[in-house]
Motif scaffolding. Structure first.
Motif, PDB file in Angstrom:
ATOM      1  N   UNK A 165      88.861  35.949  78.751  1.00 47.03           N
ATOM      2  CA  UNK A 165      89.035  34.549  78.271  1.00 47.03           C
ATOM      3  C   UNK A 165      88.135  34.374  76.981  1.00 47.03           C
ATOM      4  N   UNK A 166      86.865  34.813  77.179  1.00 48.15           N
ATOM      5  CA  UNK A 166      86.257  34.689  75.724  1.00 48.15           C
ATOM      6  C   UNK A 166      86.644  35.392  74.791  1.00 48.15           C
ATOM      7  N   UNK A 167      87.152  36.635  75.056  1.00 53.72           N
ATOM      8  CA  UNK A 167      87.704  37.434  73.919  1.00 53.72           C
ATOM      9  C   UNK A 167      88.913  36.587  73.305  1.00 53.72           C
ATOM     10  N   UNK A 168      89.493  36.045  74.228  1.00 60.93           N
ATOM     11  CA  UNK A 168      90.958  35.181  73.564  1.00 60.93           C
ATOM     12  C   UNK A 168      90.496  34.180  72.844  1.00 60.93           C
ATOM     13  N   UNK A 169      89.141  33.554  73.221  1.00 61.82           N
ATOM     14  CA  UNK A 169      88.644  32.531  72.437  1.00 61.82           C
ATOM     15  C   UNK A 169      88.138  32.838  71.284  1.00 61.82           C
ATOM     16  N   UNK A 170      87.837  34.103  71.058  1.00 59.54           N
ATOM     17  CA  UNK A 170      87.120  34.447  69.907  1.00 59.54           C
ATOM     18  C   UNK A 170      87.489  34.161  68.549  1.00 59.54           C
ATOM     19  N   UNK A 171      88.979  33.983  68.405  1.00 58.29           N
ATOM     20  CA  UNK A 171      89.424  33.818  66.973  1.00 58.29           C
ATOM     21  C   UNK A 171      89.710  32.270  66.870  1.00 58.29           C
ATOM     22  N   UNK A 197      80.185  29.689  79.452  1.00 61.41           N
ATOM     23  CA  UNK A 197      79.030  29.079  78.538  1.00 61.41           C
ATOM     24  C   UNK A 197      77.958  28.438  79.213  1.00 61.41           C
ATOM     25  N   UNK A 198      77.970  28.113  80.425  1.00 61.31           N
ATOM     26  CA  UNK A 198      76.741  27.725  81.210  1.00 61.31           C
ATOM     27  C   UNK A 198      75.923  29.073  81.339  1.00 61.31           C
ATOM     28  N   UNK A 199      76.489  30.238  82.094  1.00 60.19           N
ATOM     29  CA  UNK A 199      75.947  31.375  82.114  1.00 60.19           C
ATOM     30  C   UNK A 199      75.151  32.017  80.912  1.00 60.19           C
ATOM     31  N   UNK A 200      75.542  31.686  79.737  1.00 65.72           N
ATOM     32  CA  UNK A 200      75.066  32.100  78.531  1.00 65.72           C
ATOM     33  C   UNK A 200      74.374  30.938  77.765  1.00 65.72           C
ATOM     34  N   UNK A 201      74.076  29.995  78.492  1.00 60.44           N
ATOM     35  CA  UNK A 201      73.135  28.785  77.879  1.00 60.44           C
ATOM     36  C   UNK A 201      73.623  28.521  76.550  1.00 60.44           C
ATOM     37  N   UNK A 202      75.065  28.527  76.333  1.00 61.09           N
ATOM     38  CA  UNK A 202      75.717  28.063  74.984  1.00 61.09           C
ATOM     39  C   UNK A 202      76.279  26.635  75.153  1.00 61.09           C
ATOM     40  N   UNK A 203      76.268  26.006  73.915  1.00 63.36           N
ATOM     41  CA  UNK A 203      76.777  24.710  73.837  1.00 63.36           C
ATOM     42  C   UNK A 203      78.244  24.651  73.998  1.00 63.36           C
ATOM     43  N   UNK A 204      78.869  25.589  73.518  1.00 66.53           N
ATOM     44  CA  UNK A 204      80.436  25.500  73.810  1.00 66.53           C
ATOM     45  C   UNK A 204      80.894  27.096  73.838  1.00 66.53           C
ATOM     46  N   UNK A 205      82.190  27.198  73.975  1.00 69.23           N
ATOM     47  CA  UNK A 205      82.718  28.371  73.922  1.00 69.23           C
ATOM     48  C   UNK A 205      82.651  29.224  72.640  1.00 69.23           C
ATOM     49  N   UNK A 207      79.956  29.398  70.726  1.00 69.42           N
ATOM     50  CA  UNK A 207      78.641  29.875  71.001  1.00 69.42           C
ATOM     51  C   UNK A 207      78.636  30.841  71.784  1.00 69.42           C
ATOM     52  N   UNK A 208      79.347  30.680  72.976  1.00 72.43           N
ATOM     53  CA  UNK A 208      79.149  31.699  74.075  1.00 72.43           C
ATOM     54  C   UNK A 208      79.784  32.863  73.668  1.00 72.43           C
ATOM     55  N   UNK A 209      80.735  32.982  72.615  1.00 71.90           N
ATOM     56  CA  UNK A 209      81.366  34.326  72.237  1.00 71.90           C
ATOM     57  C   UNK A 209      80.452  34.820  71.303  1.00 71.90           C
ATOM     58  N   UNK A 210      79.779  33.971  70.627  1.00 68.79           N
ATOM     59  CA  UNK A 210      78.706  34.961  69.723  1.00 68.79           C
ATOM     60  C   UNK A 210      77.617  35.329  70.448  1.00 68.79           C
ATOM     61  N   UNK A 212      77.909  36.525  73.631  1.00 71.43           N
ATOM     62  CA  UNK A 212      77.991  37.679  74.371  1.00 71.43           C
ATOM     63  C   UNK A 212      78.263  38.924  73.496  1.00 71.43           C
ATOM     64  N   UNK A 213      78.833  38.485  72.205  1.00 71.79           N
ATOM     65  CA  UNK A 213      79.068  39.730  71.565  1.00 71.79           C
ATOM     66  C   UNK A 213      77.735  40.363  70.921  1.00 71.79           C
ATOM     67  N   UNK A 214      76.670  39.479  70.758  1.00 75.64           N
ATOM     68  CA  UNK A 214      75.198  39.948  70.139  1.00 75.64           C
ATOM     69  C   UNK A 214      74.657  40.674  71.361  1.00 75.64           C
ATOM     70  N   UNK A 215      75.056  40.371  72.617  1.00 79.69           N
ATOM     71  CA  UNK A 215      74.597  41.119  73.725  1.00 79.69           C
ATOM     72  C   UNK A 215      75.131  42.515  74.280  1.00 79.69           C
ATOM     73  N   UNK A 216      76.233  42.518  73.517  1.00 77.66           N
ATOM     74  CA  UNK A 216      77.123  43.669  73.857  1.00 77.66           C
ATOM     75  C   UNK A 216      78.073  43.409  75.194  1.00 77.66           C
ATOM     76  N   UNK A 217      78.310  42.216  75.666  1.00 80.70           N
ATOM     77  CA  UNK A 217      79.155  42.224  76.684  1.00 80.70           C
ATOM     78  C   UNK A 217      80.695  41.644  76.547  1.00 80.70           C
ATOM     79  N   UNK A 218      80.897  41.831  75.197  1.00 80.14           N
ATOM     80  CA  UNK A 218      82.330  41.655  74.924  1.00 80.14           C
ATOM     81  C   UNK A 218      82.592  43.035  73.915  1.00 80.14           C
TER      82      UNK A 218
END
Length: 218
Positions: A165-171, A197-205, A207-210, A212-218
């Motif tokens: 779902x984060x991948x789908x939200x990426x755009x 978002x909570x698992x990644x300590x991100x304020x919204x989806x 930021x969560x995409x960003x 996750x991508x920085x850490x190579x999880x997407x």
């Protein structure tokens, strides 16, 4: 087995028969070029081509290849999902992923799905032919740089559905569109994205995409 880096045809390729290969890539030019180059190898035979995930599955069922070379990102169903389905339906077909988006998270998903090879699209046709033979022989090949990145990135805290779902939200798609594409209720999508978002300590989806991508999880 090799002479000046070229396969001589003296190895075991299934009793002297050529290795039957399925090529799946939604970019027609790339797929056609690969098919033409692999056709130059005496011990490899491209028996089918596909431009989408569903077509790749249909072609594999019809032609029963020895090795399926799958693009990671294809319409309808990605290469990892196709590989997982083939592992169940056609266990005799070994699978490998060729990708221009080799993030560590993709590699981990691929290995979990039983993929035997994972290589970047920058690989040469001759090297790809060698890797197809390696995979057909029952061995595994993972590009060294992609493997090193996967090890250094650590394990993702995201579930497969959260990552999807984060991948789908990426755009930047709205919740309603994401829900439609994932065949889920909007409320369910919100819950998954909020959890991610909570698992990644991100304020919204976004930021969560960003993150996750920085850490190579997407």
């Amino acid at each position: 087995m090799t002479e000046h880096g070229r396969y001589t045809g003296t190895g075991d390729t299934g009793g002297g028969h050529p290795v039957r290969v399925l090529l799946a890539d939604d970019e027609h030019l790339i797929r056609g070029a690969l098919a033409a180059l692999l056709a130059l190898e005496d011990d490899l035979l491209v028996v089918a081509e596909a431009a989408s995930g569903p077509e790749a599955l249909a072609m594999a069922r019809a032609h029963r290849p020895d090795v399926a070379v799958l693009d990671l990102q294809m319409p309808g169903r990605d290469g990892v999902a196709v590989a997982a389905a083939l592992g169940t339906e056609l266990p005799g077909c070994r699978t490998m992923i060729v990708t221009g988006h080799g993030r560590p998270g993709h590699l981990k998903r691929a290995l979990a799905a039983g993929v035997r090879g994972f290589v970047p699209k920058t690989v040469s046709a001759r090297r790809l032919a060698e890797i197809i033979r390696t995979v057909h022989a029952g061995n595994r090949y993972v590009d060294p740089e992609l493997a090193a990145d996967a090890i250094s990135s650590g394990d993702s805290p995201l579930t497969a559905r959260e990552a999807e779902l984060l991948e789908l939200a990426a755009d930047g798609a709205p919740i309603a569109e994401i829900a439609e594409r994932a065949a889920l209720a909007p409320g369910t999508v919100r819950n998954y994205l909020s959890s991610a978002a909570a698992k990644l300590a991100a304020e919204n989806r976004h930021a969560a995409v960003r993150v996750a991508r920085e850490r190579g999880w997407l």
